[in-house]
Motif scaffolding. Structure first.
Motif, PDB file in Angstrom:
ATOM      1  N   LEU A  87     -12.616   3.739  11.279  1.00  0.00           N
ATOM      2  CA  LEU A  87     -13.343   2.084  12.421  1.00  0.00           C
ATOM      3  C   LEU A  87     -15.010   2.146  11.518  1.00  0.00           C
ATOM      4  N   GLU A  88     -15.267   3.249  10.826  1.00  0.00           N
ATOM      5  CA  GLU A  88     -16.486   3.217   9.878  1.00  0.00           C
ATOM      6  C   GLU A  88     -16.154   2.202   9.009  1.00  0.00           C
ATOM      7  N   THR A  89     -15.434   2.386   7.787  1.00  0.00           N
ATOM      8  CA  THR A  89     -15.177   2.549   6.541  1.00  0.00           C
ATOM      9  C   THR A  89     -14.503   1.173   7.278  1.00  0.00           C
ATOM     10  N   ALA A  90     -13.559   0.512   7.961  1.00  0.00           N
ATOM     11  CA  ALA A  90     -13.079  -0.977   7.999  1.00  0.00           C
ATOM     12  C   ALA A  90     -14.492  -2.228   7.845  1.00  0.00           C
ATOM     13  N   LEU A 127     -15.216   0.371  -2.463  1.00  0.00           N
ATOM     14  CA  LEU A 127     -15.325   1.862  -1.717  1.00  0.00           C
ATOM     15  C   LEU A 127     -14.782   1.521  -0.774  1.00  0.00           C
ATOM     16  N   PRO A 128     -16.197   0.990   0.114  1.00  0.00           N
ATOM     17  CA  PRO A 128     -15.028   1.330   1.735  1.00  0.00           C
ATOM     18  C   PRO A 128     -13.285   1.145   2.048  1.00  0.00           C
ATOM     19  N   LEU A 129     -13.255   0.463   1.120  1.00  0.00           N
ATOM     20  CA  LEU A 129     -12.056   0.191   1.513  1.00  0.00           C
ATOM     21  C   LEU A 129     -10.843   1.364   1.062  1.00  0.00           C
ATOM     22  N   ILE A 130     -11.257   1.564   0.344  1.00  0.00           N
ATOM     23  CA  ILE A 130     -10.576   2.892  -0.988  1.00  0.00           C
ATOM     24  C   ILE A 130     -10.395   4.399   0.627  1.00  0.00           C
ATOM     25  N   GLY A 131     -12.208   4.084   1.121  1.00  0.00           N
ATOM     26  CA  GLY A 131     -12.143   5.097   2.533  1.00  0.00           C
ATOM     27  C   GLY A 131     -11.011   4.851   3.187  1.00  0.00           C
ATOM     28  N   MET A 132     -11.202   3.624   4.110  1.00  0.00           N
ATOM     29  CA  MET A 132     -10.003   2.900   4.777  1.00  0.00           C
ATOM     30  C   MET A 132      -9.014   3.521   5.409  1.00  0.00           C
ATOM     31  N   LEU A 137      -4.485   7.268   6.232  1.00  0.00           N
ATOM     32  CA  LEU A 137      -3.897   8.223   6.241  1.00  0.00           C
ATOM     33  C   LEU A 137      -3.798   9.474   6.738  1.00  0.00           C
ATOM     34  N   VAL A 138      -5.332  10.126   7.235  1.00  0.00           N
ATOM     35  CA  VAL A 138      -5.435  11.352   7.509  1.00  0.00           C
ATOM     36  C   VAL A 138      -4.627  11.186   8.991  1.00  0.00           C
ATOM     37  N   ALA A 139      -5.532  10.032  10.396  1.00  0.00           N
ATOM     38  CA  ALA A 139      -5.140   9.627  10.757  1.00  0.00           C
ATOM     39  C   ALA A 139      -3.960   9.894  11.587  1.00  0.00           C
ATOM     40  N   THR A 140      -2.834   9.127  10.856  1.00  0.00           N
ATOM     41  CA  THR A 140      -1.502   8.958  10.943  1.00  0.00           C
ATOM     42  C   THR A 140      -0.658  10.805  10.574  1.00  0.00           C
ATOM     43  N   LEU A 141      -1.446  11.043   9.746  1.00  0.00           N
ATOM     44  CA  LEU A 141      -0.126  12.592   9.621  1.00  0.00           C
ATOM     45  C   LEU A 141      -0.681  13.257  11.168  1.00  0.00           C
TER      46      LEU A 141
END
Length: 369
Positions: A87-90, A127-132, A137-141
């Motif tokens: 949410l933050e990076t989005a 950079l925020p797009l890469i972080g998003m 990915l981590v949330a889905t995993l």
């Protein structure tokens, strides 16, 4: 003495339908003594072969269930923290793509300055797009591992390894950006940067804890490779990046002006200024820098005139104006900066610190404190 057996009461006197209590036997005589001891021994032997109590089995079942719950809780934490980072990076990605101003609860407009700097882009990708993508990915995993429902036939062990690799890359990236923030943006505060770093480090430690001390040595090689790859990628991307100047600063047109020093110098400050001048110490600054003015105020009007002060923007500051050659050669990145005996010291310093670094006389140095 003759041996005998007494049976009381007699079986003939008891009802035949049922026994209310077992008959009581009384033994006497040496021939029954050994039999009694053997009987007791047999009874004790049988007691030792009884099955374990039910509470022990329940304890083992409870421990197994607790271990499973702990594993699920770990993945749930990853999913939750990953979702928060997503949410933050989005939000930051939206600001970056729309060129909107960031709301910075701490630090004023410095968040926007960092978001619009050259360090907010990696090979042309925000950079925020890469972080998003990474947080997503981590949330889905985390969700898939918690539900034991991994896609594409991925096993749980492989999923855990992917989670560890992802969080490792995020933690290394955050450490790298914190270094950039402290060196290239000295004195600037960015709450979003600090929050993202906190989330990344938390996810990394959670993933490491899930592996345990016995499994971690097997994954150390993978973690080192990922860390080296991340550092090499970021360093290559930023190798051509010059000193960060935000978009908001490039629109400023400042004409040079002089500042007035209002404080009086004491004898020790004058002596220290003369000592610094004698050893070739230099103070690099800019006319608009408030910390430079405060540094001069510490010395006072008379002592400040004795300092070897180098103005880095003598022609003013506006787009197209470069830093003075003396400052560029000294690789000055912030103001004020002291160069004393080959040692570079950044920021506003107390007179006692300057005295100690420059080797000012010990007896006079003690009076400065």
């Amino acid at each position: 003495m003759a041996s005998f057996v007494n049976i009381s009461p007699s079986p003939l006197l008891l009802p035949r339908t049922r026994h209310l209590s077992p008959p009581r036997f009384s033994f006497s005589g040496p021939q029954f003594k050994n039999y009694w001891v053997r009987g007791v021994g047999m009874l004790r032997f049988k007691c030792s072969l009884e099955p374990r109590p039910d509470n022990e089995l329940e304890a083992e079942t409870s421990a197994s269930s607790s271990s499973s719950s702990s594993s699920i809780s770990t993945y749930s934490w990853c999913a939750g923290l990953g979702g928060l980072g997503f949410l933050e990076t989005a939000y930051l990605t939206y600001l970056k793509l729309t060129n909107s101003d960031a709301f910075c609860p701490i630090g004023g407009g410095s968040c926007g300055d960092i978001l619009n700097s050259d360090y907010a882009v990696v090979f042309g990708v925000p950079l925020p797009l890469i972080g998003m993508v990474a947080y997503g990915l981590v949330a889905t995993l985390g969700l898939k591992l918690a539900g034991k429902n991994l896609p594409f036939g991925i096993s749980e062990s492989s999923g855990r390894l992917i989670l560890l690799g992802s969080t490792t890359s995020m933690a290394v990236s955050s450490a790298y950006f914190l270094y950039i923030l402290s060196t290239k943006f000295a004195g600037v505060s960015c709450s979003y940067c600090l929050m993202s770093a906190l989330l990344s480090f938390s996810l990394f430690f959670i993933a490491v804890k899930d592996f345990g001390l016995q499994e971690i040595p097997r994954a150390v090689g993978l973690q080192l490779c990922i860390a080296c790859l991340v550092v090499a990628t970021l360093s290559t991307s930023y190798s051509s990046t010059s000193q960060p100047v935000s978009t908001s600063l490039t629109e400023i047109d400042l004409q040079p002006f002089t500042t007035e020093i209002t404080t009086q110098s004491n004898p020790l400050a004058v002596s220290l200024a003369r000592h610094l001048q004698s050893i070739g110490a230099k103070m690099y600054g800019a006319f608009w820098c408030s910390h430079c003015l405060e540094q001069k105020q510490m010395f006072g009007r008379e002592a400040a005139k004795l300092l070897d002060y180098v103005e880095c923007f003598p022609e003013g500051y506006r787009k197209g104006i470069k830093m003075a050659k003396a400052c560029a050669d000294a690789k000055i990145e912030g103001f004020p900066t002291w160069v004393i005996n080959g040692q570079v010291l950044s920021g506003e310093l107390e007179l006692s610190e300057l005295a100690q670094v420059s080797g000012f006389k010990a007896e006079e140095f003690s009076q400065l404190n």
